[in-house]
Structures are given as structure tokens and as C-alpha cells.
Design a protein around this motif. Structure first.
Motif, PDB file in Angstrom:
ATOM      1  N   ASN A  24      26.578   0.526  26.628  1.00  0.00           N
ATOM      2  CA  ASN A  24      26.354   1.839  27.235  1.00  0.00           C
ATOM      3  C   ASN A  24      26.812   1.864  28.690  1.00  0.00           C
ATOM      4  OD1 ASN A  24      24.155   3.339  29.103  1.00  0.00           O
ATOM      5  ND2 ASN A  24      24.549   4.591  27.308  1.00  0.00           N
TER       6      ASN A  24
ATOM      7  N   GLU B 299      30.939   2.224  29.609  1.00  0.00           N
ATOM      8  CA  GLU B 299      31.813   3.377  29.428  1.00  0.00           C
ATOM      9  C   GLU B 299      31.140   4.638  29.935  1.00  0.00           C
ATOM     10  OE1 GLU B 299      30.991   5.852  27.100  1.00  0.00           O
ATOM     11  OE2 GLU B 299      29.632   4.808  25.740  1.00  0.00           O
TER      12      GLU B 299
ATOM     13  N   LEU C 257      32.411   7.716  28.821  1.00  0.00           N
ATOM     14  CA  LEU C 257      32.797   8.817  27.933  1.00  0.00           C
ATOM     15  C   LEU C 257      31.591   9.640  27.527  1.00  0.00           C
ATOM     16  CD1 LEU C 257      35.350   7.097  25.513  1.00  0.00           C
ATOM     17  CD2 LEU C 257      35.814   8.554  27.490  1.00  0.00           C
ATOM     18  N   HIS C 258      30.441   9.005  27.556  1.00  0.00           N
ATOM     19  CA  HIS C 258      29.230   9.740  27.187  1.00  0.00           C
ATOM     20  C   HIS C 258      28.694  10.593  28.349  1.00  0.00           C
ATOM     21  CE1 HIS C 258      27.512   5.993  28.990  1.00  0.00           C
ATOM     22  NE2 HIS C 258      26.586   6.806  29.408  1.00  0.00           N
TER      23      HIS C 258
ATOM     24  N   PHE D 157      28.270  14.354  28.030  1.00  0.00           N
ATOM     25  CA  PHE D 157      27.292  14.760  27.024  1.00  0.00           C
ATOM     26  C   PHE D 157      25.865  14.467  27.460  1.00  0.00           C
ATOM     27  CE2 PHE D 157      31.262  14.071  24.775  1.00  0.00           C
ATOM     28  CZ  PHE D 157      31.380  15.261  24.067  1.00  0.00           C
ATOM     29  N   LEU D 158      25.691  13.320  28.121  1.00  0.00           N
ATOM     30  CA  LEU D 158      24.321  12.865  28.403  1.00  0.00           C
ATOM     31  C   LEU D 158      23.871  13.074  29.839  1.00  0.00           C
ATOM     32  CD1 LEU D 158      23.771   9.446  26.649  1.00  0.00           C
ATOM     33  CD2 LEU D 158      22.906  11.676  25.978  1.00  0.00           C
TER      34      LEU D 158
ATOM     35  N   TYR E 266      34.520  11.340  34.684  1.00  0.00           N
ATOM     36  CA  TYR E 266      34.208  10.358  33.637  1.00  0.00           C
ATOM     37  C   TYR E 266      35.463   9.711  33.074  1.00  0.00           C
ATOM     38  CZ  TYR E 266      35.547  13.551  29.831  1.00  0.00           C
ATOM     39  OH  TYR E 266      36.247  14.357  28.974  1.00  0.00           O
TER      40      TYR E 266
ATOM     41  N   ILE F  29      19.428   7.255  24.383  1.00  0.00           N
ATOM     42  CA  ILE F  29      20.545   7.257  23.441  1.00  0.00           C
ATOM     43  C   ILE F  29      20.765   5.847  22.890  1.00  0.00           C
ATOM     44  CG2 ILE F  29      22.500   6.807  25.000  1.00  0.00           C
ATOM     45  CD1 ILE F  29      22.405   9.523  22.272  1.00  0.00           C
TER      46      ILE F  29
ATOM     47  N   ARG G  25      29.919   5.172  16.670  1.00  0.00           N
ATOM     48  CA  ARG G  25      29.242   3.933  17.058  1.00  0.00           C
ATOM     49  C   ARG G  25      27.853   3.809  16.437  1.00  0.00           C
ATOM     50  NH1 ARG G  25      30.626   3.874  23.317  1.00  0.00           N
ATOM     51  NH2 ARG G  25      28.682   2.685  23.432  1.00  0.00           N
TER      52      ARG G  25
ATOM     53  N   THR H 117      25.295   5.921  16.017  1.00  0.00           N
ATOM     54  CA  THR H 117      24.118   6.553  16.600  1.00  0.00           C
ATOM     55  C   THR H 117      23.384   7.456  15.610  1.00  0.00           C
ATOM     56  OG1 THR H 117      25.326   6.534  18.671  1.00  0.00           O
ATOM     57  CG2 THR H 117      23.343   7.916  18.584  1.00  0.00           C
TER      58      THR H 117
ATOM     59  N   CYS I 231      27.146  14.681  17.358  1.00  0.00           N
ATOM     60  CA  CYS I 231      26.477  13.485  17.870  1.00  0.00           C
ATOM     61  C   CYS I 231      26.274  13.630  19.369  1.00  0.00           C
ATOM     62  CB  CYS I 231      27.297  12.228  17.570  1.00  0.00           C
ATOM     63  SG  CYS I 231      26.481  10.733  18.217  1.00  0.00           S
ATOM     64  N   PRO I 232      25.061  13.428  19.850  1.00  0.00           N
ATOM     65  CA  PRO I 232      24.803  13.650  21.276  1.00  0.00           C
ATOM     66  C   PRO I 232      25.399  12.576  22.188  1.00  0.00           C
ATOM     67  CG  PRO I 232      22.839  12.794  20.189  1.00  0.00           C
ATOM     68  CD  PRO I 232      23.848  13.051  19.109  1.00  0.00           C
ATOM     69  N   TYR I 233      25.883  11.454  21.578  1.00  0.00           N
ATOM     70  CA  TYR I 233      26.338  10.353  22.434  1.00  0.00           C
ATOM     71  C   TYR I 233      27.747  10.628  22.978  1.00  0.00           C
ATOM     72  CZ  TYR I 233      25.921   5.389  23.923  1.00  0.00           C
ATOM     73  OH  TYR I 233      25.804   4.226  24.654  1.00  0.00           O
ATOM     74  N   HIS I 234      28.722  10.812  22.080  1.00  0.00           N
ATOM     75  CA  HIS I 234      30.101  11.019  22.547  1.00  0.00           C
ATOM     76  C   HIS I 234      30.741  12.253  21.939  1.00  0.00           C
ATOM     77  CE1 HIS I 234      29.235   6.683  22.814  1.00  0.00           C
ATOM     78  NE2 HIS I 234      29.824   6.779  23.981  1.00  0.00           N
ATOM     79  N   GLY I 235      29.911  13.061  21.292  1.00  0.00           N
ATOM     80  CA  GLY I 235      30.406  14.359  20.873  1.00  0.00           C
ATOM     81  C   GLY I 235      31.215  14.404  19.595  1.00  0.00           C
TER      82      GLY I 235
ATOM     83  N   HIS J 145      38.970  11.803  22.407  1.00  0.00           N
ATOM     84  CA  HIS J 145      39.643  10.635  22.976  1.00  0.00           C
ATOM     85  C   HIS J 145      40.186   9.652  21.945  1.00  0.00           C
ATOM     86  CE1 HIS J 145      38.240  12.139  26.750  1.00  0.00           C
ATOM     87  NE2 HIS J 145      36.982  12.025  26.369  1.00  0.00           N
TER      88      HIS J 145
END
Lengths: 357, 357, 357
Positions: free
Chosen positions: B182, B185, B187-188, B191-192, B202, B318, C74, C76, C92-96, C110
Motif C-alpha cells: 500500500n 504506490e 494510484l489509490h 480514490f482513497l 499521484y 483498505i 489485487r 480487495t 472497487c474502492p482501492y484503485h477504481g 492505468h
């Protein structure tokens, strides 16, 4: 050769624990409590032994009986209230199977035409000086064999006459053997028990030659103390029957596997040990007095109870620290001092029983 | 070839976890805390490492020392208070064995006539830029070998000068590696972390070529932000010694296995990771500032602490969801994007160390 | 030959439990809830099955769908809120990463240039009379095959028309099979359920010949009772479509493995069983009524809810005592009475499926 403490696995390995439970708790007489708890026919109490629930009751012939708390119909645990009295029979609350107080099946509704030979699974039970012992194995030797010469040794205290005044139950995060080891030496007394250390000389124990079934010895008072209490003052008459010598000491005996018997000039303290897991033990501590004293106006025993409750908690705390440290990957057996001879005897008994089951 | 995430067993199998603990926590330098916690001789703190309690102290020669918290007599855990100061020696509360601050046995009551060679079990300890590292294996390579070229890289931040302002400990229901992944990266972030995402781009990370011992890179600010805080405003002077370029970025480095080092223009944030179980990790987050700033009237740092505390909690939540999903029987490795290259490097390191222990 | 209860390992062995979960919960249709919970496209609820989180939703074509709650990126767990509505896609809330309501991957930020064939892992889902069934195995037979002739049998109750009034979730410390066994006989009713026993004759069950997929039968009322409620009084109109005979009885059917279906003259009660461990089961009990009744001013159902809630708790308590007793080393299979024939049929099914997986 210098004695060394046991390897860590004896205190941390769940498989060693399981085997010890078989060896010491399911194939040996263990002290389950006092006969006075079931004074009348039908009285009962439940005793849990490493997950097993045992019903201990007094049958119609006034004999003490022990049964697994398991109905023979569909296996239901029948009793859940920790103590009480049966109205003549033990009845399963699920489908009403009923058993006599000697375990015989009396009634089984709707089992039309089937021959039924389903008595309760019974354990052995005997009473020694007011202490109820049970044996959960198929075959049991006489209790007296296990208790060796202890009857004569403790006759003067007339233990069967004594009555419970107070019970405290402790939940301790330590292997059961660490409790026995802690009980078997007083070298820690100056460090852990300042109050106790004022009453007896921690180097003054008169230990007996260890037996395969118990270890122990006596300690005399010092500084004018007359019993173990918050101030050393004795507030009750001596137990009847004690000699002058017995009035000036406490007898501390660890009777394997689970009874720690502490006989004072004016009362009896018992600890019974109930292992729950390799690192957890329930300890039941009871204080028993002579009924003549208990009947006197103004009888009180908080001096004895509070003194030992404090001492108990100090012992449990350090035993928990011992459990934590022995669980370390860094732990290796360490050297016993010459004054920790009773501990070596206990360890030897543990290892011998492991090697010759 | 496209990179794929690790198979589920790396995150759910208790045996894989046990082996990783041996490999990464008991056979590698790990960051245990800051040297300022034990400023004076005799100061100590306890650090738990996967169930082991380690005493970290400063000896009479002012050297940092690490010992297993286990008395050599009967194995007792000696210290239970998380931090404090020894009065010249470490004394076991059970029977009074005592040790010098360098671990040598000084006294062992009642061990008459026995030669005693029982020093405390010692671990390796070294200090790097104010960070205490310990190594629990028998043999330890030089810390500098593990830290590769990091000394030069971070020299400008003068980490050894910085002082703790606040510590928050989190208990997270996720495998330790998910925390590292976590961290590696952003990339999240859209979103978070809406607040964080306003301060840095990002997609703007300038990542270094991964080393076998760490991965990381730098991110520049955007939109006028000057540091990572609730509003991007910098309320403290720049750390002395930073170049213009270093003042405009944050350096984020995961130093294997357990230190996440986040260097800001005006403060240092550290996370240390303490695995408790395959699916549980304790995370210690600390915020460190320059003492000159901390001495100023009106110094405050809630803007930095609250910003990252919020971000931390978003990340832990997450990560817990990742742990839950990866534990599913339906989980299969999924595809990394080209922008998750640092994660692949970390995974490769994990697998290589597993295959070549 | 007299039937005997199952050996203890069926109720205490974690490995037997694991195998039963595979056999009965991951390779068979199980009842997951009611279709009315996801009335509109995009509505969803989560159902946990022995640690697996399943998303049950209605797709753009109004079909009911079931997916593992695991992102293909990943891993999640995507949804954490127990029920709600998706805005056209599952994100997905982590990376969309985003998925259509039929599980197809719609977007993966991406992942430049990579062909992506990562739909959500899907389970089978079908609706029977308003009950949603899911099947988590790779291949699923038609639901109707498992439900045998039950559609015709229960047609008169028009279950699909009924609507939820109340749900109570119980956490019971007993193996899931003990709940089924308890449901399948009323011999315990005089002992455990005094209120219930006044309304129906515990010896009056008209049981059907057991099927490999269910067992059950009907019980008529007595003493003027018209439904199962605190006083036997029926406070709602009969369900439309019932014959005179159906109005005078309750149908109790255990539909393997996890639905206990209790059809009353004026309402439907369902229990679904969700094993958590060999000795622990979550039980979801729901009371469903006809919407015409529910729309009437003054509609209430506390008479039915409270009656069964009390009865439920009595059953769970005795099932927990059964679990405890069967866990004893003393437990051995006991004799079934001739009136416990449905239990034998259930046991036989369990053993047959074990021997012919």
C-alpha cells in the motif's frame, strides 16, 4: 551434578500439555472439592476438568458418586447450574431420560420395546479426610495408595471436621506446573512477599524427603507470629488436637497433581489446580476453619483471607511472567540452586511419568 | 510479461508467515525505535517482536544494547513496564538474579559454590542516524551493508537531530506485506485520499531503481503546497541543510523489512511494522521534528499529525479489505499495472528470499 | 436394528466440518435470502458463507446474480456495507476497477495496452418461489432437481407473494447439524416448549417419507389453536389459496442443507443456517406475511414473532448443551427412539454423502 530447569516445551507445547492431562488428570486421583458441599443425598456440584463436566453427587445410600455430565440418549450435557440438589433423580432436560443417583437409567420415553442398558458414564470417587477425590480413568488404584502415608501425617489437623469459610477462584495465564514450582520454594519470598517474609524465615523450611506422590515440609514462625495473617496475630483458637510443635508451624504440601495443602495452627487453606490450556490454569483457593470457631459470635477470618489473597496474586503475577519468559525462543534451562531441591523432585516426577507412562 | 500479484498463501498461510518472520524479522536488521528514547545510561524500553520481548537499553559505556527479556535462572520475563530506567543493573523480580547493563551476570543468590556463566541472551544493536536497529540472529552482517547507500541519500535531512513529537500505534487486521504494498504506490490516492491527492500528483512519483534492501522515490508538491498537512501550508522552518529541490518534495522509502521512512521538508514521519499474525500487524507511526522548531513558542504540529493520521486510517481500512478479499477461495493473482513496478520489486524480493533462504 | 446417533467426530472434528462445508455449502444449492431484498436493478446484499463474502445483486436485465466479493486486480473485498444499491456498476474502492452488474470488467485504470479478461468470479443464482438460492461450485445441477417435488407441495402457500416483516439473527454455539436434528423432532416439546406444546400435539406429526433432499411433515393444531402464536389466536387472515386442511396445520420442512421452512396458515417462517465453525452456527430467522395483511391498519405480528423467538432460544440453548455433551470424551452414540426416524434419515444422508462425495 547441578539440576537444571525443564526444557521449554514442558510449558509451551500443546501436545505435551495434552499428554500431561491424560497422565495426571485423567489417570490419577485428583482432588475435586470438599464433601461438605454435598452434605445431603441428591446434593451435587459440577467440576470441570480440562473441558469435561463432571457431576459430583451423593446417592441414595449416601455414597459420593461422580458422573460424566452426558445423557446416554443424544449426548446432551444435562446440568448447567454449578451446584444444587437433584429431586431423587437426574433428568435430562432435552427428552426426559432419567437416571438414579447411582447412575442407573430409570426412564427413557418412547423407546418402546428396546432393552436399554445405558447407565451414566461413571468416574471413581472417594473421600479422604473430607476431601473428595475423583479418578476419571477406567481402572483406579486405591486412593490410599496414591496418598501414601499422608493420612497419619495430617491426622492431628482433623481435616474432615473443618468447614469452608471462603472461596476465591483465580484465572492465571501460566502452565499448571509453574504454580506447583512456585509453591514449592520460598526463596522468592523476600522479593515478592514482604508481608509473608516477616512471619516466617524463607530459609527455614524443614522439607521432607520427596515422595513420588507429594513434596512438602514445614515452616516455623518468627518474630512472635502465631499464624499466617496480615499481622501474624492468631484470632482463633488452635485447631483441637495439635501438639505444641504443630502449633508453631505451617505444613505446606503439594499433593500431586492438583492439591496444594497448607495447614495452619488455626485453619486449613487449599488450592486446587485446574489446567485450561498449556498456558492457563484456573486455581480454586479455599479457607477452612473449625466449626466451633465459626460458631462463635464475632468470628472473622479476613486477616487470613486477605493475607493469602494478596500473596496468591503476587505468586500468580510472577508465574505469568515465568510463563511469558519461558515461551521465548531464547529460553534455555537454567540452574537450580541447592535450595530448590523440591522443584527438582517435582520435575523428575514429571519426566519419569512421561518416560514410563 | 505482465506482472501478477502474489498467490494468496503469502497472505493467509500461517506457515508462510512463520517462515517470513524467521527470514525478515529474526535474521535481518529491523528498526526498533529512536535512540533518544534511551538518552541516558540505564534508560530502557521494551520492544515486542512477534511475541518476543526485547529489552533495549544503554549500558555503562553508553552503548546501545538489546537483550531477550528472559532471566537465565528460571526463565522469568524480568521487565513488564514498557519503558523506564534501570538503577545500574537489571534485577529479576522473582529470585533476585541481577545483571549488568552489558548483560553480565552480577549476582545469583543461593547458588553456593557453582560457577555461573549465565549472561543475558543478547541481540545485536546499532544506531543509524538516530534510528536503533536490532538483529536477533546469531550472526549479523554490518548494518551498513543492509542499508546500502541510504546514509548518503538521506544525509541532508540530518535525521539524528530530529526529536519525537507524537506517536500513534495502530492495530491492523492485515498481513504486513499489504502495508508495504500500500505504501509503495499512489494510484489509490485519488480514490482513497482526497486530501492528500490535492497536495501531490499521484502520477508524479519519481521512483528509484529498486534495491534488494529498499524501494522508494520522491514526489513533488502541486498547487502551491509546501508540505504534507491538512491544508498544504508549512508551519515550520525547513529542516536545515535541505537543498531547494529537497524542499519541494517528500521522499518515501520502504526500508525492508519494517521501516517506512517519509521525509518531508519540515519533518520526518516513520512507520515501523510489527507483525502479530499472518493477518495482523501493529504499526507504530511517529512524527519527528527539529528541536529548534519544537523549542519555539507556539510550536504545533497537529496539521501534520492529523493529516497523516487520517491518511493512515484510510490506508489501514483498505488494507484490511485487501486481506479479507485475498483470503477468499476465489482469489487468484491479478495483473499489476506498469505503474505498480515498485510492488513487483517488493514481491520479487519476497519470493527470492523464500527460494534462497 | 436400532438406529444410533452419529459418532462424536461429526460434531467436534474441524476436518469433518471442513469437508462438510465443501460438500453441503460449496457444492450444493443453498438458500441465501429473499428476492424482495433486491427488488430493483443494482440492489444488492452481502451474504457470508463460511468466511466467503458473496455479493447478491440484480443485473441490468433484472436477473439475480451472485459474485465473490473480490476485485480481480489485487484481490480487495469491494463491498463492506451489508446491503445497498450499486449505481449501475460495481467499483472497487482501492484503485477504481469497475464491473458491470453481470460481472464483466468495464474499467481498469492505468492498465495501458494490456488485454484484460478479468470478470468477477461468479456463482450460480436462481430464484424459487421468492427464495434466492446460490451454488458456489463450478458446475451446478438445476435447482429444481435439488428441490425435488417441493414446488407442487408448497404451491398453495404462494411463497413468492409474501414479504418480510422481521428478521432476528442468532449466534449459536452448536454444530449446524444439531440445529437440523432439533428441528426434525418434537419429542422435546413437552420438556422444552410448554407454550408450543399447548398448541400442537407433540406426537401428532404426520411425517413424509424422507427424501434425499429434505425431510419434514405437518402438525395439526389442538385445543382450538389456529396458528402458532403466544396464545394460539390467529390475528391475520388465512393466506389466500389454502385448503381447509392446510388451514389447520403447520408444515415443517428441513430442506438440505440450510433452509428450515415453516409454513403456517397465516405466515411463513424461515430459518437459514450459516455454519461458522464446527461448534458454531449463525441462524437467520425471518417472519414473512402476505402484503395485503401487512397493508391493513393495525397490522401486527408480535404474537408470532415473540412466540417463535422464545421457542428458538429454548432450542438454541439445548442445542448448545448437546454440543457440549457430545464434545465429551465420554460421549458414545446413543439409541434413537422409533419416533426419531427423520433424524436417522438426516444422519444417513450425511454419512452417505461423506462416503460417496
Amino acid at each position: 551434578m547441578q539440576g537444571m530447569t525443564l526444557p521449554g516445551r514442558y510449558f509451551t507445547d500443546a501436545e505435551v500439555f495434552r499428554a500431561e492431562m491424560e497422565r495426571f488428570y485423567f489417570d490419577r486421583w485428583i482432588c475435586a472439592g470438599r464433601a461438605e458441599r454435598i452434605a445431603s443425598r441428591g446434593d451435587y456440584f459440577l467440576r470441570e476438568v480440562n473441558g469435561e463436566s463432571i457431576i459430583i453427587t451423593r446417592d441414595a445410600a449416601a455414597s459420593v458418586r461422580a458422573f460424566y455430565n452426558v445423557c446416554r440418549h443424544r449426548g446432551t450435557r444435562m446440568c448447567t447450574v454449578p451446584e444444587g440438589a437433584f429431586a431423587g433423580r437426574i433428568v435430562c432436560p432435552y427428552h426426559g431420560w432419567s437416571y438414579a443417583l447411582n447412575g442407573a437409567l430409570l426412564g427413557a420415553p418412547h423407546m418402546e420395546g428396546h432393552a436399554l442398558d445405558y447407565p451414566l458414564h461413571q468416574a471413581h470417587a472417594q473421600v479422604w479426610e473430607g476431601h473428595i477425590f475423583i479418578h476419571l480413568g477406567a481402572q483406579a488404584p486405591p486412593l490410599t495408595a496414591q496418598l501414601d502415608g499422608l493420612t497419619e501425617k495430617f491426622a492431628a489437623w482433623r481435616m474432615h471436621e473443618l468447614r469452608l469459610h471462603q472461596r476465591i477462584v483465580y484465572d492465571v495465564r501460566a502452565n499448571w506446573k509453574l504454580i506447583v514450582l512456585n509453591y514449592n520454594e520460598c526463596l522468592h519470598c523476600p522479593f515478592l512477599h514482604p508481608a509473608l517474609n516477616r512471619l516466617t524465615d524463607y530459609l527455614g523450611a524443614d522439607n521432607e524427603t520427596p515422595s513420588p506422590n507429594y513434596v512438602g515440609g514445614c515452616m516455623g514462625f518468627r518474630g512472635g507470629a502465631q499464624t499466617m495473617s496480615t499481622d501474624g496475630v492468631r484470632r482463633r483458637d488452635y485447631l483441637p488436637g495439635l501438639t505444641e510443635e504443630e502449633r508453631r508451624m505451617v505444613a505446606y504440601f503439594a499433593i500431586y497433581p492438583n492439591l496444594l495443602l497448607s495447614l495452619h495452627p488455626d485453619y486449613m487453606m487449599t488450592h486446587t489446580l485446574w489446567p485450561k490450556a498449556v498456558d492457563r490454569t484456573e486455581i480454586v483457593c479455599e479457607w477452612h476453619f473449625h466449626p466451633d470457631e465459626m460458631a462463635k459470635p464475632g468470628f472473622q477470618a479476613s486477616d487470613a483471607v486477605e493475607f493469602w489473597d494478596t500473596t496468591n496474586r503476587e505468586d500468580w503475577a510472577i508465574s505469568e511472567q515465568a510463563q511469558a519468559g519461558i515461551s521465548s525462543r531464547a529460553y534455555t534451562p537454567g540452574p537450580y540452586s541447592p535450595r530448590e531441591e523440591l522443584l527438582r523432585a517435582f520435575d523428575r516426577m514429571i519426566v519419569e511419568r512421561e518416560q514410563n507412562p
